[in-house]
Design a protein around this motif. Structure first.
Motif, PDB file in Angstrom:
ATOM      1  N   PRO A   4       0.834  -1.207   0.000  1.00 12.64           N
ATOM      2  CA  PRO A   4       0.000   0.000   0.000  1.00 12.64           C
ATOM      3  C   PRO A   4       0.866   1.253   0.000  1.00 12.64           C
ATOM      4  O   PRO A   4       1.955   1.272   0.565  1.00 12.64           O
ATOM      5  N   GLY A   5       0.376   2.298  -0.676  1.00 12.00           N
ATOM      6  CA  GLY A   5       1.096   3.558  -0.711  1.00 12.00           C
ATOM      7  C   GLY A   5       2.324   3.552  -1.599  1.00 12.00           C
ATOM      8  O   GLY A   5       3.146   4.459  -1.522  1.00 12.00           O
ATOM      9  N   THR A   6       2.447   2.536  -2.456  1.00 13.20           N
ATOM     10  CA  THR A   6       3.619   2.443  -3.321  1.00 13.20           C
ATOM     11  C   THR A   6       3.268   2.882  -4.739  1.00 13.20           C
ATOM     12  O   THR A   6       2.257   2.466  -5.297  1.00 13.20           O
ATOM     13  N   TRP A   7       4.115   3.745  -5.305  1.00 11.71           N
ATOM     14  CA  TRP A   7       3.981   4.215  -6.681  1.00 11.71           C
ATOM     15  C   TRP A   7       5.201   3.754  -7.478  1.00 11.71           C
ATOM     16  O   TRP A   7       6.298   3.609  -6.936  1.00 11.71           O
ATOM     17  N   MET A   8       4.998   3.551  -8.779  1.00 11.97           N
ATOM     18  CA  MET A   8       6.088   3.131  -9.666  1.00 11.97           C
ATOM     19  C   MET A   8       5.888   3.774 -11.033  1.00 11.97           C
ATOM     20  O   MET A   8       4.757   3.860 -11.524  1.00 11.97           O
ATOM     21  N   THR A   9       6.963   4.232 -11.631  1.00  7.45           N
ATOM     22  CA  THR A   9       6.852   4.788 -12.979  1.00  7.45           C
ATOM     23  C   THR A   9       6.432   3.679 -13.951  1.00  7.45           C
ATOM     24  O   THR A   9       6.732   2.499 -13.745  1.00  7.45           O
ATOM     25  N   GLU A  10       5.752   4.072 -15.038  1.00 11.18           N
ATOM     26  CA  GLU A  10       5.335   3.083 -16.030  1.00 11.18           C
ATOM     27  C   GLU A  10       6.533   2.421 -16.694  1.00 11.18           C
ATOM     28  O   GLU A  10       6.463   1.258 -17.106  1.00 11.18           O
ATOM     29  N   SER A  11       7.641   3.142 -16.789  1.00 10.69           N
ATOM     30  CA  SER A  11       8.867   2.558 -17.359  1.00 10.69           C
ATOM     31  C   SER A  11       9.575   1.635 -16.365  1.00 10.69           C
ATOM     32  O   SER A  11      10.556   0.979 -16.716  1.00 10.69           O
ATOM     33  N   GLU A  12       9.070   1.601 -15.139  1.00 12.33           N
ATOM     34  CA  GLU A  12       9.655   0.825 -14.032  1.00 12.33           C
ATOM     35  C   GLU A  12      11.092   1.258 -13.732  1.00 12.33           C
ATOM     36  O   GLU A  12      11.928   0.463 -13.288  1.00 12.33           O
ATOM     37  N   SER A  13      11.345   2.559 -13.943  1.00 12.49           N
ATOM     38  CA  SER A  13      12.671   3.087 -13.629  1.00 12.49           C
ATOM     39  C   SER A  13      12.894   3.214 -12.132  1.00 12.49           C
ATOM     40  O   SER A  13      14.025   3.121 -11.655  1.00 12.49           O
ATOM     41  N   VAL A  14      11.812   3.410 -11.375  1.00 11.80           N
ATOM     42  CA  VAL A  14      11.967   3.666  -9.947  1.00 11.80           C
ATOM     43  C   VAL A  14      10.662   3.346  -9.210  1.00 11.80           C
ATOM     44  O   VAL A  14       9.564   3.426  -9.791  1.00 11.80           O
ATOM     45  N   VAL A  15      10.797   2.960  -7.945  1.00 11.15           N
ATOM     46  CA  VAL A  15       9.672   2.645  -7.061  1.00 11.15           C
ATOM     47  C   VAL A  15       9.750   3.564  -5.844  1.00 11.15           C
ATOM     48  O   VAL A  15      10.835   3.783  -5.289  1.00 11.15           O
ATOM     49  N   ILE A  63       3.618  -3.932  -9.576  1.00 13.90           N
ATOM     50  CA  ILE A  63       4.356  -3.430  -8.417  1.00 13.90           C
ATOM     51  C   ILE A  63       4.844  -4.584  -7.554  1.00 13.90           C
ATOM     52  O   ILE A  63       6.001  -4.619  -7.115  1.00 13.90           O
ATOM     53  N   ASN A  64       3.970  -5.544  -7.311  1.00 16.66           N
ATOM     54  CA  ASN A  64       4.318  -6.691  -6.468  1.00 16.66           C
ATOM     55  C   ASN A  64       5.526  -7.444  -7.023  1.00 16.66           C
ATOM     56  O   ASN A  64       6.484  -7.744  -6.296  1.00 16.66           O
ATOM     57  N   ASP A  65       5.493  -7.744  -8.324  1.00 14.17           N
ATOM     58  CA  ASP A  65       6.597  -8.487  -8.933  1.00 14.17           C
ATOM     59  C   ASP A  65       7.894  -7.687  -8.895  1.00 14.17           C
ATOM     60  O   ASP A  65       8.970  -8.229  -8.622  1.00 14.17           O
ATOM     61  N   ASN A  66       7.788  -6.392  -9.171  1.00  8.86           N
ATOM     62  CA  ASN A  66       8.976  -5.544  -9.199  1.00  8.86           C
ATOM     63  C   ASN A  66       9.612  -5.441  -7.819  1.00  8.86           C
ATOM     64  O   ASN A  66      10.828  -5.632  -7.663  1.00  8.86           O
ATOM     65  N   VAL A  67       8.797  -5.140  -6.817  1.00  5.20           N
ATOM     66  CA  VAL A  67       9.338  -4.906  -5.473  1.00  5.20           C
ATOM     67  C   VAL A  67       9.916  -6.190  -4.887  1.00  5.20           C
ATOM     68  O   VAL A  67      11.011  -6.185  -4.307  1.00  5.20           O
ATOM     69  N   LYS A  68       9.210  -7.307  -5.058  1.00  4.76           N
ATOM     70  CA  LYS A  68       9.691  -8.551  -4.453  1.00  4.76           C
ATOM     71  C   LYS A  68      10.975  -9.050  -5.103  1.00  4.76           C
ATOM     72  O   LYS A  68      11.771  -9.735  -4.458  1.00  4.76           O
ATOM     73  N   SER A  69      11.184  -8.702  -6.362  1.00  2.05           N
ATOM     74  CA  SER A  69      12.425  -9.098  -7.028  1.00  2.05           C
ATOM     75  C   SER A  69      13.477  -7.990  -6.985  1.00  2.05           C
ATOM     76  O   SER A  69      14.590  -8.167  -7.485  1.00  2.05           O
ATOM     77  N   HIS A  70      13.112  -6.859  -6.365  1.00  2.33           N
ATOM     78  CA  HIS A  70      13.977  -5.672  -6.288  1.00  2.33           C
ATOM     79  C   HIS A  70      14.528  -5.337  -7.673  1.00  2.33           C
ATOM     80  O   HIS A  70      15.721  -5.094  -7.863  1.00  2.33           O
ATOM     81  N   ALA A  71      13.619  -5.293  -8.639  1.00  2.13           N
ATOM     82  CA  ALA A  71      14.008  -5.052 -10.025  1.00  2.13           C
ATOM     83  C   ALA A  71      14.358  -3.592 -10.277  1.00  2.13           C
ATOM     84  O   ALA A  71      15.093  -3.279 -11.213  1.00  2.13           O
ATOM     85  N   VAL A 169       8.284  -5.103   5.551  1.00  2.00           N
ATOM     86  CA  VAL A 169       7.676  -6.314   6.110  1.00  2.00           C
ATOM     87  C   VAL A 169       7.141  -7.230   5.007  1.00  2.00           C
ATOM     88  O   VAL A 169       7.201  -8.462   5.115  1.00  2.00           O
ATOM     89  N   ASN A 170       6.656  -6.621   3.934  1.00  2.00           N
ATOM     90  CA  ASN A 170       6.051  -7.423   2.871  1.00  2.00           C
ATOM     91  C   ASN A 170       7.021  -7.806   1.758  1.00  2.00           C
ATOM     92  O   ASN A 170       6.609  -8.299   0.713  1.00  2.00           O
ATOM     93  N   GLY A 171       8.312  -7.554   1.984  1.00  5.12           N
ATOM     94  CA  GLY A 171       9.305  -8.093   1.062  1.00  5.12           C
ATOM     95  C   GLY A 171      10.082  -7.095   0.252  1.00  5.12           C
ATOM     96  O   GLY A 171      10.849  -7.480  -0.647  1.00  5.12           O
ATOM     97  N   GLY A 172       9.929  -5.794   0.530  1.00  2.00           N
ATOM     98  CA  GLY A 172      10.668  -4.781  -0.220  1.00  2.00           C
ATOM     99  C   GLY A 172      11.938  -4.356   0.504  1.00  2.00           C
ATOM    100  O   GLY A 172      12.121  -4.625   1.693  1.00  2.00           O
ATOM    101  N   ARG A 173      12.815  -3.702  -0.227  1.00  2.00           N
ATOM    102  CA  ARG A 173      14.027  -3.142   0.373  1.00  2.00           C
ATOM    103  C   ARG A 173      14.320  -1.786  -0.257  1.00  2.00           C
ATOM    104  O   ARG A 173      14.291  -1.645  -1.479  1.00  2.00           O
ATOM    105  N   TYR A 174      14.609  -0.807   0.599  1.00  5.31           N
ATOM    106  CA  TYR A 174      14.920   0.543   0.132  1.00  5.31           C
ATOM    107  C   TYR A 174      16.393   0.674  -0.260  1.00  5.31           C
ATOM    108  O   TYR A 174      17.271   0.153   0.426  1.00  5.31           O
TER     109      TYR A 174
END
Length: 272
Positions: A4-15, A63-71, A169-174
């Protein structure tokens, strides 16, 4: 629970994990511009296209796939707890929102009745004792956060560490957490670390302060709003924010951080 509260560019350049009252309008517009070469026409929080948001069903799987794989590079932005809670009071409690109404409908009448808070009349422009009303609002904010009475805590005054932690907590890393108070430096480091379809020149980017003008102007220096009791309440609510993001609890007049944010410490303590 997802992100929740997560935004990502359409190009997936940044989360980006949004933290309310921490330059989120400007950051969202920079992300939008970096993809499209133009700013969103309106409040970026209203954008239903052009930016992936967890609140959009069609964005969640991406978003889920990107964040969990830290893409992609992931970041967030924080702010001094004293100035953040003050900003929440003047914007959300005293201010008229962009729909022409009070925030959350019956919230202000509830605060007037139960806590004796004044907000500057129907239009938020009349004189009132800002310090007394703010200190009463602090009691209300503490009650919502500690006991969830008389309502659930609002995202604009719930702790920053609470927002930041859900991502971890849900699998992301800054990769980066920076301060609103050193915005160009922090956002510049983010932009230097990523590749975007359009180049962003931070020196020419306007500040999109969507809350500005909603409520009365702050009439006193920040420190005047916080006596010993108020400081105690603020620390009770936001002690993790002060500790993890290195802000000065002892001196409300000092909005600048007093140390460097330790990302490993943040992940360890908020990932529990």
């Amino acid at each position: 629970m997802g992100f929740p509260g997560t935004w990502m560019t359409e190009s997936e350049s940044v989360v980006y994990r949004v933290v309310p009252k921490c330059a989120c309008s400007t950051i969202g517009q920079i992300m939008y511009y970096s993809d499209h070469g133009e700013f969103f026409d309106g409040d970026i929080h209203d954008a239903a296209t052009g930016l992936h948001k967890w609140a959009r069903d069609e964005s969640q799987a991406l978003i889920n796939d990107n964040v969990k794989s830290h893409a992609s590079y992931a970041f967030t932005c924080v702010r001094n707890p004293y100035t953040r809670i003050l900003s929440s009071f003047f914007d959300k409690i005293c201010g008229i929102q962009r729909n022409g109404k009070r925030y959350r409908g019956k919230l202000v009448p509830l605060l007037t009745q139960k806590y004796g808070i004044e907000v500057g009349g129907d239009d938020g422009k009349q004189e009132f004792d800002q310090i007394e009303s703010f200190r009463r609002f602090l009691l209300f904010a503490r009650d919502t956060i500690r006991w969830r009475r008389p309502m659930e805590p609002d995202i604009h005054w719930s702790s920053m560490s609470g927002h930041v932690s859900t991502f971890i907590v849900n699998g992301g890393r800054y990769d980066k957490i920076f301060w609103t108070e050193a915005f160009n430096d922090g956002m510049g480091q983010v932009l230097d670390a990523i590749t975007t379809p359009h180049t962003v020149d931070l020196d020419t980017i306007p500040r999109f302060n969507e809350s500005e003008g909603h409520g009365p102007k702050r009439a006193h220096p920040v420190e005047d709003y916080f006596d010993d009791l108020s400081m105690h309440l603020v620390y009770e609510i936001y002690h993790r924010d002060f500790d993890l993001f290195k802000y000065d609890f002892e001196n409300p007049a000092n909005k600048m951080p007093v140390g460097e944010i330790d990302l490993d410490e943040v992940h360890a303590k908020l990932g529990e």
